[in-house]
Design an enzyme around this catalytic site. Structure first.
Site, PDB file in Angstrom:
ATOM      1  CB  SER A  75      -0.902   0.017   1.235  1.00 25.88           C
ATOM      2  OG  SER A  75      -1.624  -1.183   1.341  1.00 25.88           O
TER       3      SER A  75
HETATM    4  N1  SAH Z   1      -1.006  -5.065   4.008  1.00 25.30           N
HETATM    5  C1  SAH Z   1      -0.318  -5.329   2.769  1.00 25.30           C
HETATM    6  C2  SAH Z   1      -1.149  -4.900   1.568  1.00 25.30           C
HETATM    7  C3  SAH Z   1      -1.195  -5.991   0.587  1.00 25.30           C
HETATM    8  S1  SAH Z   1      -2.379  -5.888  -0.698  1.00 25.30           S
HETATM    9  C4  SAH Z   1       1.066  -4.703   2.761  1.00 25.30           C
HETATM   10  O1  SAH Z   1       1.395  -3.929   3.682  1.00 25.30           O
HETATM   11  O2  SAH Z   1       1.861  -5.002   1.871  1.00 25.30           O
HETATM   12  C5  SAH Z   1      -3.696  -6.875  -0.047  1.00 25.30           C
HETATM   13  C6  SAH Z   1      -3.408  -8.319   0.228  1.00 25.30           C
HETATM   14  O3  SAH Z   1      -4.662  -8.913   0.618  1.00 25.30           O
HETATM   15  C7  SAH Z   1      -2.902  -9.144  -0.942  1.00 25.30           C
HETATM   16  O4  SAH Z   1      -1.702  -9.756  -0.588  1.00 25.30           O
HETATM   17  C8  SAH Z   1      -3.992 -10.182  -1.166  1.00 25.30           C
HETATM   18  O5  SAH Z   1      -3.508 -11.459  -1.552  1.00 25.30           O
HETATM   19  C9  SAH Z   1      -4.645 -10.246   0.198  1.00 25.30           C
HETATM   20  N2  SAH Z   1      -6.010 -10.765   0.216  1.00 25.30           N
HETATM   21  C10 SAH Z   1      -7.039 -10.518  -0.626  1.00 25.30           C
HETATM   22  N3  SAH Z   1      -8.132 -11.208  -0.262  1.00 25.30           N
HETATM   23  C11 SAH Z   1      -7.798 -11.916   0.860  1.00 25.30           C
HETATM   24  C12 SAH Z   1      -8.479 -12.826   1.704  1.00 25.30           C
HETATM   25  N4  SAH Z   1      -9.745 -13.174   1.509  1.00 25.30           N
HETATM   26  N5  SAH Z   1      -7.809 -13.355   2.752  1.00 25.30           N
HETATM   27  C13 SAH Z   1      -6.504 -13.034   2.992  1.00 25.30           C
HETATM   28  N6  SAH Z   1      -5.802 -12.196   2.228  1.00 25.30           N
HETATM   29  C14 SAH Z   1      -6.433 -11.635   1.176  1.00 25.30           C
END
Ligand code: SAH
Length: 226
Positions: A75
């Site tokens: 993000s």
């Molecule tokens: N907090 C992260 C942001 C990653 S983007 C950071 O600091 O880098 C969002 C993430 O949510 C992705 O890795 C995606 O695979 C995950 N995601 C999406 N749907 C999900 C679900 N149902 N359960 C767990 N993770 C999920």
């Protein structure tokens, strides 16, 4: 003030990954409205370049989201800061659940301020890399799980705070059920073209106070595991 400071060796870097680059990012976040000094200090002291591919290191301290593979992104720092400050506004939560570990950056930011983090990721390879980063940074207060985060982490509930870093049409019921009666939840909600960051606070009586914190753009909250 940081309850779990990172080892100084984690902050080595030159040029675009130097302390000066992090200081500039911290100043920018302040200029753009982030008020919580704890959050500014932690971002200033967290090596974001450790969370992305070497080819992108020169952009690590730009205030933008960056790709982390598997169609996912780390993000934007401003969004990480805003969500973290929104989560901390009413006091430091003891136990926090994150849905969407991704690179692990948001979890590491939180883990320097709150006692216990639980984080769930559906893509195994991303989780493997994030766990390696938690180990390398010496953070022992993050527990992580490969699962569909829409289910939350029932065995560890209730949580004082919950943060979703992927956007669904609504907050899944299973997750709301795992928030303590006076807990705080911060999440993006809506479609890719029309998303709002929302905060919900339990009033202690089983109801929630909901606020809109501004427009955001997150990857979708998907179902099942990857
Ligand atoms: N907090 C992260 C942001 C990653 S983007 C950071 O600091 O880098 C969002 C993430 O949510 C992705 O890795 C995606 O695979 C995950 N995601 C999406 N749907 C999900 C679900 N149902 N359960 C767990 N993770 C999920």
């Amino acid at each position: 003030m940081n309850v779990h400071p990172l080892p100084p060796s984690a902050l080595k870097g030159e040029g675009m990954t130097s302390q000066r680059a992090r200081d500039r990012l911290a100043t920018k976040l302040k200029e753009e409205g982030i008020r919580d000094q704890r959050v500014i200090d932690v971002i200033r002291n967290t090596p974001r370049h450790h969370f992305i591919d070497q080819a992108l290191h020169s952009r690590a301290y730009e205030n933008t989201a960056l790709p982390i593979g598997h169609g996912q992104t780390i993000s934007q720092p401003w969004v990480v800061a805003r969500m973290t400050e929104a989560l901390l506004e009413f006091g430091v939560p003891q136990k926090v659940l994150e849905i969407g570990t991704g690179s692990g950056y948001q979890a590491v930011v939180l883990a320097q301020i709150v006692p216990q983090i639980y984080t769930v990721e559906r893509i195994e390879e991303l989780l493997r890399q994030a766990r390696r980063r938690f180990r390398q940074l010496g953070l022992t207060n993050i527990r992580s799980r490969h699962d569909d985060g829409k289910l939350g982490w029932a065995d560890e509930a209730p949580f004082d705070a919950i943060i979703l870093t992927a956007a669904g049409d609504a907050i899944p019921h299973a997750i709301l059920d795992q928030l303590s009666p006076t807990g705080v939840l911060v999440a993006p909600v809506g479609s890719p073209s029309n998303q709002m960051l929302i905060r919900m606070r339990g009033d202690g009586q089983g109801d929630f106070i909901q606020e809109e914190l501004g427009a955001v753009s997150f990857v979708p909250l998907l179902g099942g595991i990857g």
